[in-house]
Design an enzyme around this catalytic site. Structure first.
Site, PDB file in Angstrom:
ATOM      1  N   ASP A  43      -5.745   2.414  -3.756  1.00 52.40           N
ATOM      2  CA  ASP A  43      -6.927   2.426  -2.882  1.00 52.40           C
ATOM      3  C   ASP A  43      -7.395   3.572  -2.366  1.00 52.40           C
ATOM      4  OD1 ASP A  43      -5.279   1.802  -1.044  1.00 52.40           O
ATOM      5  OD2 ASP A  43      -6.160   0.186  -0.586  1.00 52.40           O
ATOM      6  N   SER A 102       0.627  -1.107   0.127  1.00 50.42           N
ATOM      7  CA  SER A 102       0.431  -0.113  -0.155  1.00 50.42           C
ATOM      8  C   SER A 102       0.881   1.194  -0.365  1.00 50.42           C
ATOM      9  CB  SER A 102      -1.419  -0.043   0.813  1.00 50.42           C
ATOM     10  OG  SER A 102      -1.892   0.568   0.902  1.00 50.42           O
ATOM     11  N   ASP A 154      -1.049   1.396  -3.862  1.00 49.46           N
ATOM     12  CA  ASP A 154      -1.702   0.275  -4.815  1.00 49.46           C
ATOM     13  C   ASP A 154      -2.943   1.418  -5.501  1.00 49.46           C
ATOM     14  OD1 ASP A 154      -2.666   0.448  -2.122  1.00 49.46           O
ATOM     15  OD2 ASP A 154      -3.613  -1.338  -2.505  1.00 49.46           O
ATOM     16  N   ASP A 208      -2.429   6.605  -3.716  1.00 51.05           N
ATOM     17  CA  ASP A 208      -0.952   5.380  -2.555  1.00 51.05           C
ATOM     18  C   ASP A 208      -0.459   4.738  -3.721  1.00 51.05           C
ATOM     19  OD1 ASP A 208      -3.147   3.466  -2.649  1.00 51.05           O
ATOM     20  OD2 ASP A 208      -2.428   3.011  -1.234  1.00 51.05           O
TER      21      ASP A 208
HETATM   22 MG    MG Z   1      -3.954   1.234  -0.111  1.00 52.80          MG
END
Ligand code: MG
Length: 432
Positions: A228, A88, A226, A224
């Protein structure tokens, strides 16, 4: 093994090819969708995870570099489980795994089961699975998002948008916004390195402020690692406070919707509570973490679930935070309401305080603090201690990674905030 969102750690130490293979071998069932973010340790971990699933006799669906919500969509499309290789917003030396099933991160019970099976070791059964690529999944994701926004309104207004993905979402968000009719300026779209720290925070996006103003953009979107999380910067180059951003999104989602149930976490501000109530809805509060929000959203059949860190889950989308949808929704909101610098003023900020205290033992301290508090109000204690009063709230929560107790509070009057801060500080200091 599992934290608040999947498994994370330093690559080569906590996160190894051995773990990737073993984890994939026990988690894969009939098939396994595999995606990754842009970390340099990604390709090697990806191959190890693929080998693990294949050796267990499972097919592997290679999605390549994709954001986490795309993996969630793929698990629904292919009717199998999925793993996203990502840490992440953690620094580049980290990596990790998010385990997904039926379009949602797995819950705590399944995490325990996976952990138990990992302890038993690599599950190999002769390895007759096949590896296939899904080259359409990004188009599928784009189509899903397009069905969730007013395309005509965006195409008419053609907003000029700076998009700073700095991670996996660079394969989709700039193209999606462009397809919707936005004039897109994409920065930090590298597929093999981060050009800024991965968390899209005010500090990490400071460099972008002048650029947004200089190119005359209507707003900027940042993700960010990844894809999300979504942060919004207004046309002046100011990052919107995250709770104002969440309030704007909730207001937008509730307008015209029949479903009036919204999920947020113990960190939700008064503004969030007010916006939901103003729209005649009910807010349900969960522990911090997207798995809890996703679970509650499904259990209650809610319209929307959001956390004030820029993570938004849409009932009609996949049930992990989807910043690709959020980016398109913010474009839609801009086309409907105009400049974010003006729109944000509709969501007043109350008086807030954030304090941190060094503790010896988080668990013991929290227990003692809980016994010592005597405030009339609605108390919940499954994730720290949150007390809601008529005119504000406070949250005392132990850090998950350090010996630190955090105090967060928000009140409508400064006097009340100061009074509560003094009382709580005394209690905490006496009991840690
Ligand atoms: Mg994330």
């Amino acid at each position: 093994m599992f934290g608040t969102s999947g498994i994370r750690g330093i690559y080569g130490k906590d996160i190894t090819e051995g773990l990737a293979g073993k984890l994939a071998s026990v988690f894969a069932e009939a098939g396994l969708c595999l995606g990754r973010d842009i970390r340099t340790s990604g390709p090697s971990l990806f191959k190890a995870a693929a080998s693990g699933a294949l050796s267990a006799g499972s097919d592997v669906i290679d999605l390549g570099i994709v954001p986490t919500p795309t993996v969630a969509l793929a698990t629904k499309k292919h009717g199998c489980r999925g793993i996203m290789l990502t840490a992440s917003h953690n620094p580049p030396e980290y990596n990790g795994f998010k385990l997904i099933e039926h379009g949602k991160e797995i819950g705590k019970a399944m995490e325990k089961e996976v952990e138990r099976r990992c302890k038993e070791g690599w599950k190999a059964s002769g390895g007759n699975g096949t590896l296939v690529h899904d080259n359409d999944i990004l188009d599928d994701h784009k189509q899903m998002v397009m069905g969730m926004v007013d395309r005509k309104a965006v195409a008419r207004k053609k907003p000029k948008v700076v998009v700073d993905c700095n991670g996996a979402a660079s394969v989709i968000t700039p193209y999606l916004l462009s397809d919707l009719g936005c004039r897109v300026i994409s920065v930090n779209a590298s597929r093999d390195c981060f050009n800024r720290p991965s968390e899209p925070s005010r500090e990490n996006l400071a460099y972008l402020s002048r650029f947004v103003a200089d190119v005359g953009a209507d707003f900027a979107i940042a993700h960010d690692g990844d894809g999300d999380r979504c942060a919004v910067m207004d046309e002046k180059g100011d990052v919107l406070p995250l709770d104002a951003q969440l309030a704007i999104m909730i207001d937008h989602e509730m307008a015209g919707a029949k479903n009036r149930k919204v999920i947020s976490t113990v960190e939700a501000s008064l503004t969030i509570r007010d916006v939901v109530e103003k729209n005649g809805g009910t807010i349900m509060i969960t522990q911090v973490g997207s798995t809890f929000v996703g679970d509650a959203l499904e259990e209650k059949g809610a319209l929307f679930g959001g956390e004030p860190c820029g993570e938004y889950i849409y009932g009609e989308g996949v049930h992990v935070p989807d910043a690709v949808v959020a980016a398109a929704k913010f474009a839609e909101i801009f086309c409907e309401h105009g400049k974010f610098s003006r729109l944000r003023t509709r969501y007043p900020q109350h008086f807030m305080a954030r304090e941190r205290f060094q503790a010896k033992d988080n668990k013991a301290s929290m227990e003692k603090v809980k016994q010592a508090i005597a405030i009339e109000g609605e108390m919940r204690s499954d994730d720290g201690i949150r007390i809601d009063e008529e005119d504000g709230w406070l949250l005392i929560r132990a850090s998950g990674t350090e010996p630190i107790i955090r105090l967060t509070m928000e009140y409508k009057s400064k006097e009340k905030l100061e009074r509560r801060k003094k009382e709580m500080t005394e209690i905490i200091k006496k009991n840690i």
